[in-house]
Structure formats: C-alpha cells, structure tokens
Design a protein around this motif. Structure first.
Motif, PDB file in Angstrom:
ATOM      1  N   VAL A  36       0.835  -1.026   0.228  1.00  0.00           N
ATOM      2  CA  VAL A  36      -0.024  -0.003   0.191  1.00  0.00           C
ATOM      3  C   VAL A  36       0.865   1.134  -0.304  1.00  0.00           C
ATOM      4  N   LEU A  37       0.615   1.877  -1.124  1.00  0.00           N
ATOM      5  CA  LEU A  37       1.425   3.376  -1.111  1.00  0.00           C
ATOM      6  C   LEU A  37       0.517   4.478  -1.099  1.00  0.00           C
ATOM      7  N   ASP A  38       1.193   5.518  -0.527  1.00  0.00           N
ATOM      8  CA  ASP A  38       0.336   6.736  -0.291  1.00  0.00           C
ATOM      9  C   ASP A  38       0.750   7.447  -1.672  1.00  0.00           C
ATOM     10  N   TYR A  39      -0.124   8.646  -2.049  1.00  0.00           N
ATOM     11  CA  TYR A  39       0.065   9.373  -2.942  1.00  0.00           C
ATOM     12  C   TYR A  39      -0.360  10.889  -2.601  1.00  0.00           C
ATOM     13  N   ALA A  40       0.233  11.966  -2.813  1.00  0.00           N
ATOM     14  CA  ALA A  40      -0.042  13.533  -2.295  1.00  0.00           C
ATOM     15  C   ALA A  40       0.110  14.481  -3.274  1.00  0.00           C
ATOM     16  N   TYR A  41      -0.595  15.369  -3.315  1.00  0.00           N
ATOM     17  CA  TYR A  41      -0.454  16.451  -4.243  1.00  0.00           C
ATOM     18  C   TYR A  41       0.824  17.149  -3.956  1.00  0.00           C
ATOM     19  N   TYR A  42       1.391  17.128  -2.575  1.00  0.00           N
ATOM     20  CA  TYR A  42       2.643  17.921  -2.373  1.00  0.00           C
ATOM     21  C   TYR A  42       3.994  16.994  -2.889  1.00  0.00           C
ATOM     22  N   SER A  43       3.502  15.923  -3.616  1.00  0.00           N
ATOM     23  CA  SER A  43       4.611  14.972  -3.857  1.00  0.00           C
ATOM     24  C   SER A  43       4.329  14.711  -5.458  1.00  0.00           C
ATOM     25  N   PRO A  44       4.776  15.564  -6.641  1.00  0.00           N
ATOM     26  CA  PRO A  44       4.519  15.276  -7.661  1.00  0.00           C
ATOM     27  C   PRO A  44       5.216  13.662  -8.230  1.00  0.00           C
ATOM     28  N   THR A  45       6.365  13.446  -7.479  1.00  0.00           N
ATOM     29  CA  THR A  45       6.841  12.084  -8.001  1.00  0.00           C
ATOM     30  C   THR A  45       5.731  10.951  -7.641  1.00  0.00           C
ATOM     31  N   SER A  46       5.185  11.285  -6.641  1.00  0.00           N
ATOM     32  CA  SER A  46       3.962  10.071  -6.249  1.00  0.00           C
ATOM     33  C   SER A  46       2.953  10.011  -7.423  1.00  0.00           C
ATOM     34  N   LEU A  47       2.770  11.220  -7.949  1.00  0.00           N
ATOM     35  CA  LEU A  47       1.605  11.372  -8.901  1.00  0.00           C
ATOM     36  C   LEU A  47       1.730  10.785 -10.044  1.00  0.00           C
ATOM     37  N   ALA A  48       3.004  11.131 -10.764  1.00  0.00           N
ATOM     38  CA  ALA A  48       3.510  10.423 -11.836  1.00  0.00           C
ATOM     39  C   ALA A  48       3.743   8.849 -11.801  1.00  0.00           C
ATOM     40  N   LEU A  49       4.153   8.591 -10.654  1.00  0.00           N
ATOM     41  CA  LEU A  49       4.099   7.086 -10.300  1.00  0.00           C
ATOM     42  C   LEU A  49       2.788   6.577 -10.452  1.00  0.00           C
ATOM     43  N   LYS A  50       1.633   6.946  -9.871  1.00  0.00           N
ATOM     44  CA  LYS A  50       0.570   6.340  -9.629  1.00  0.00           C
ATOM     45  C   LYS A  50      -0.167   6.400 -11.074  1.00  0.00           C
ATOM     46  N   GLU A  51       0.116   7.561 -11.883  1.00  0.00           N
ATOM     47  CA  GLU A  51      -0.522   8.024 -12.999  1.00  0.00           C
ATOM     48  C   GLU A  51       0.061   6.796 -14.155  1.00  0.00           C
ATOM     49  N   PHE A  52       1.384   6.416 -14.115  1.00  0.00           N
ATOM     50  CA  PHE A  52       1.624   5.340 -15.062  1.00  0.00           C
ATOM     51  C   PHE A  52       1.782   3.968 -14.974  1.00  0.00           C
ATOM     52  N   GLY A  53       1.067   3.627 -13.573  1.00  0.00           N
ATOM     53  CA  GLY A  53       1.089   2.263 -13.074  1.00  0.00           C
ATOM     54  C   GLY A  53       2.313   1.685 -13.072  1.00  0.00           C
ATOM     55  N   TRP A  54       3.780   2.446 -12.956  1.00  0.00           N
ATOM     56  CA  TRP A  54       5.060   1.444 -12.870  1.00  0.00           C
ATOM     57  C   TRP A  54       4.948   0.686 -11.655  1.00  0.00           C
ATOM     58  N   ALA A  55       4.583   0.980 -10.633  1.00  0.00           N
ATOM     59  CA  ALA A  55       4.725   0.090  -9.536  1.00  0.00           C
ATOM     60  C   ALA A  55       3.855  -1.020  -9.700  1.00  0.00           C
ATOM     61  N   GLU A  56       2.717  -0.935 -10.271  1.00  0.00           N
ATOM     62  CA  GLU A  56       2.010  -2.227 -10.585  1.00  0.00           C
ATOM     63  C   GLU A  56       2.483  -3.201 -11.417  1.00  0.00           C
ATOM     64  N   GLU A  57       3.569  -2.601 -12.539  1.00  0.00           N
ATOM     65  CA  GLU A  57       4.095  -3.361 -13.400  1.00  0.00           C
ATOM     66  C   GLU A  57       5.324  -4.002 -12.680  1.00  0.00           C
ATOM     67  N   ALA A  58       6.073  -3.228 -11.739  1.00  0.00           N
ATOM     68  CA  ALA A  58       7.066  -3.900 -11.151  1.00  0.00           C
ATOM     69  C   ALA A  58       6.614  -5.028 -10.110  1.00  0.00           C
ATOM     70  N   PHE A  59       5.526  -4.990  -9.635  1.00  0.00           N
ATOM     71  CA  PHE A  59       5.247  -5.935  -8.462  1.00  0.00           C
ATOM     72  C   PHE A  59       4.257  -6.937  -9.299  1.00  0.00           C
ATOM     73  N   GLU A  60       3.908  -6.848 -10.450  1.00  0.00           N
ATOM     74  CA  GLU A  60       3.114  -7.764 -11.107  1.00  0.00           C
ATOM     75  C   GLU A  60       3.510  -9.261 -11.073  1.00  0.00           C
ATOM     76  N   GLU A  61       4.916  -9.441 -11.481  1.00  0.00           N
ATOM     77  CA  GLU A  61       5.658 -10.366 -11.626  1.00  0.00           C
ATOM     78  C   GLU A  61       5.786 -11.178 -10.258  1.00  0.00           C
ATOM     79  N   GLN A  62       5.787 -10.625  -9.290  1.00  0.00           N
ATOM     80  CA  GLN A  62       5.941 -11.192  -7.897  1.00  0.00           C
ATOM     81  C   GLN A  62       4.399 -11.708  -7.344  1.00  0.00           C
ATOM     82  N   GLY A  63       3.351 -11.238  -8.173  1.00  0.00           N
ATOM     83  CA  GLY A  63       1.946 -11.638  -7.781  1.00  0.00           C
ATOM     84  C   GLY A  63       1.665 -10.513  -6.560  1.00  0.00           C
TER      85      GLY A  63
END
Length: 327
Positions: A36-63
């Motif tokens: 479980v990751l948080d995202y915040a308007y004061y963290s633009p990096t988290s918004l980009a990460l959430k937008e593009f689904g890169w975390a989902e891609e990285a963890f998909e292989e691990q189930g």
C-alpha cells in the motif's frame, strides 16, 4: 534417567518451536499479497508514479497487488503508517521526526524532493508584511507538518513563540479557505494550495525561506522494511523512474498535478517549479536540517525535553536502501 529424558524433550521442543517460528516468518514473507503506497499533491513524484502504473508493473511478476491511498498532509500520512493503513507514506522530514520522537517505528528511506512548499501567507489587502505582526493574531496551520514547523522556527527567530498568537489547527486546504474568508489573519501555507491562493486571489507570501523547508521524505514502517527489504528497494526503483520522468517532463508533470488536484494548470506549474528533484538519497543534508528543526521543536515542547534529537534523527534517516538502488 528421568532427568536425561526431560532434557531431551526440552531440546526437541525448543528445536520444534524454533522451526515453527522460522516457518512462520517465511510464510509471512511469502504471503505478502499487497503493498500500500500513499500519494499526495505535495509529492509530484508520487502522482507520476500512480499515473503510469509503474509500481503495478514492477510488482505484477511477484504476484503483489498495489493499492494507493491519498494523504492530505504529513499528519495523515503518519496516521496511516502508524495504523498500518499504508506501508509507505510521504511526509515532510520534520513531521517524520516528530512522529519518530513519539515512538513511531518508521524510517525515511528516500527523498522525493527538496521543496519550497511552505511560506507564511496573508491576503492581498492585508497590512501584514512581517512575522512580528502576527503577535496576538489568529494563524492557521496544520499541527505536526512542515508549515507548522516553519511557523515555529520563524517565530523563534524574532523572539516570539506559539504562546504569542493563536494557532488554529486546520488541514491545509481548510487553512487556505479560512484565510480567504477572514477567519484567520495569516496562514502557514502548503503547495499546491498555497500556489492556488496566490493565483486565484493574489494572496502574498510575506515570509519565505527555502532552507526552513525540510525535505520531502518517503517513509516506511521499520517492521515492514525488516521483513521485506526487497519490496522497499523495488518501491525506490519505481520512485526513481518517476523522479527522472518528472525532471525530463515538467509540463506533463504539471498536467498530472492539475488533473489529480483539480486545479488550474497555472497553479500546478507554480507549485511544481518550487521543487528540486535532484538529490534522492537521504543523508547528511537531511540529518543537519532535521537536527536544527528538532532543536526548535524541542524548545517549543513539540518534542519532549528528554528526547535525544541527534540520536532520533540518526535512527530516522536510513540511506541504505536508496544507496543499494541508486549508487
């Protein structure tokens, strides 16, 4: 003979117990099904990460499933961490320090930005131009966050303290509204809300000091980091991907911020411009900044007098995961 048999049974029982504990720990690690990751308007990096689904891609292989939770401020992110509602929370460094001093078992493992995200704000027609004029007035601030700490440090520099004014504890967006509706005479603001009141109403930042803004830190619960170090490193890897993307694509990053926070693009651009994304590994700079902030907070009794601030800061800043990934 009976004593010998008893001894053997004790040894066998201890061995079985240790094996069971070991198996249980292994099972706990194997059964991680969601991060479980948080995202915040004061963290633009988290918004980009959430937008593009890169975390989902990285963890998909691990189930492993990825879930996102919105943090409206450092205090909320820390509440989520303490309640185990999130595994990773985005905060200001000084807010994480306060939580750590109160026993919160967290570690700051990544720097998502060095922002100038807070300043003291008054309305366009206000006659307030200096912090000394806040004496006896109502000032909105979110307790335990960087704007609140910025306010305390700025007061102390001119010989004032929180006892010399009335601090009204409001979430950041509510503080902005309170300023604009005249319920308070000043506000310790936070971007992007601060940028919004600048653009929309002409509000003025009457006190700015970039160096009093503590770093934006990504924090993880210590038990989670101990049990799942590989997950921590994977999260930092995808944060790195997002950080580099934001640096290379500031206009698109502003678009994402504007969409997520439902704000005009001009506001998002102003907020984003006040972030430095160049130095993601926590270390001596953060230790120095947080130690200075901690001393002020201790003098205001926000951090208890018996707390060893330098020791707590050292325990909070964990650079190993970021170094493993980035260096």
């Amino acid at each position: 003979m009976r004593k010998w048999i008893a001894f053997l049974l004790l040894v066998i029982g201890t061995t079985l117990l240790m094996t069971a504990c070991s198996s249980g720990e292994g099972k706990e690690k194997a059964e991680l099904k969601k991060v479980v990751l948080d995202y915040a308007y004061y963290s633009p990096t988290s918004l980009a990460l959430k937008e593009f689904g890169w975390a989902e891609e990285a963890f998909e292989e691990q189930g492993i499933e990825v879930e996102w939770v919105l943090s409206h401020g450092s205090n909320k992110a820390l509440e989520f961490l303490n309640s185990k509602s999130v595994d990773f929370g985005s905060t200001a460094g000084a807010a994480a320090l306060i939580a750590k001093s109160n026993g919160s078992p967290i570690e700051s493992v990544y720097i998502y930005s060095k922002p100038e995200w807070t300043a003291l704000v008054a309305t366009e027609d206000s006659d307030i131009t200096a912090i000394q004029q806040l004496k006896g007035k109502k000032v909105a601030a979110t307790l335990g966050t960087d704007p609140y700490i910025f306010l305390l440090r700025s007061l102390q520099e001119v010989g004032l303290s929180s006892n010399d004014l009335e601090i009204v504890n409001l979430q950041h967006s509510d503080g902005a509204n309170a300023l604009l509706t005249g319920q308070v005479e000043a506000w310790a603001g936070l971007d992007p809300h601060m940028a919004k009141v600048e653009v929309d109403s002409g509000a003025k930042l009457f006190l700015r000091d970039h160096e009093k803004n503590t770093y934006g830190t990504l924090n993880v619960r210590s038990d989670f980091a101990e049990q799942h170090p590989e997950v921590v490193e994977t999260v930092i890897e995808v944060y790195e991907k997002a950080r580099k993307w934001v640096i290379e694509n500031p206009d698109e990053a502003a678009d994402i911020l504007a969409k997520e926070a439902e704000m005009p693009l001009e506001v998002a651009q102003k907020s984003l411009e006040r972030n430095d994304f160049s130095d993601p590994i926590p270390g001596e700079k953060q230790i120095e900044a947080l130690t200075a902030a901690g001393e002020v907070l201790q003098s205001e009794n926000v951090i208890k007098g018996n707390v060893d601030v330098p020791e707590i800061v050292e325990e909070l800043i964990n650079d190993q995961f970021a170094k493993n990934v980035i260096e």
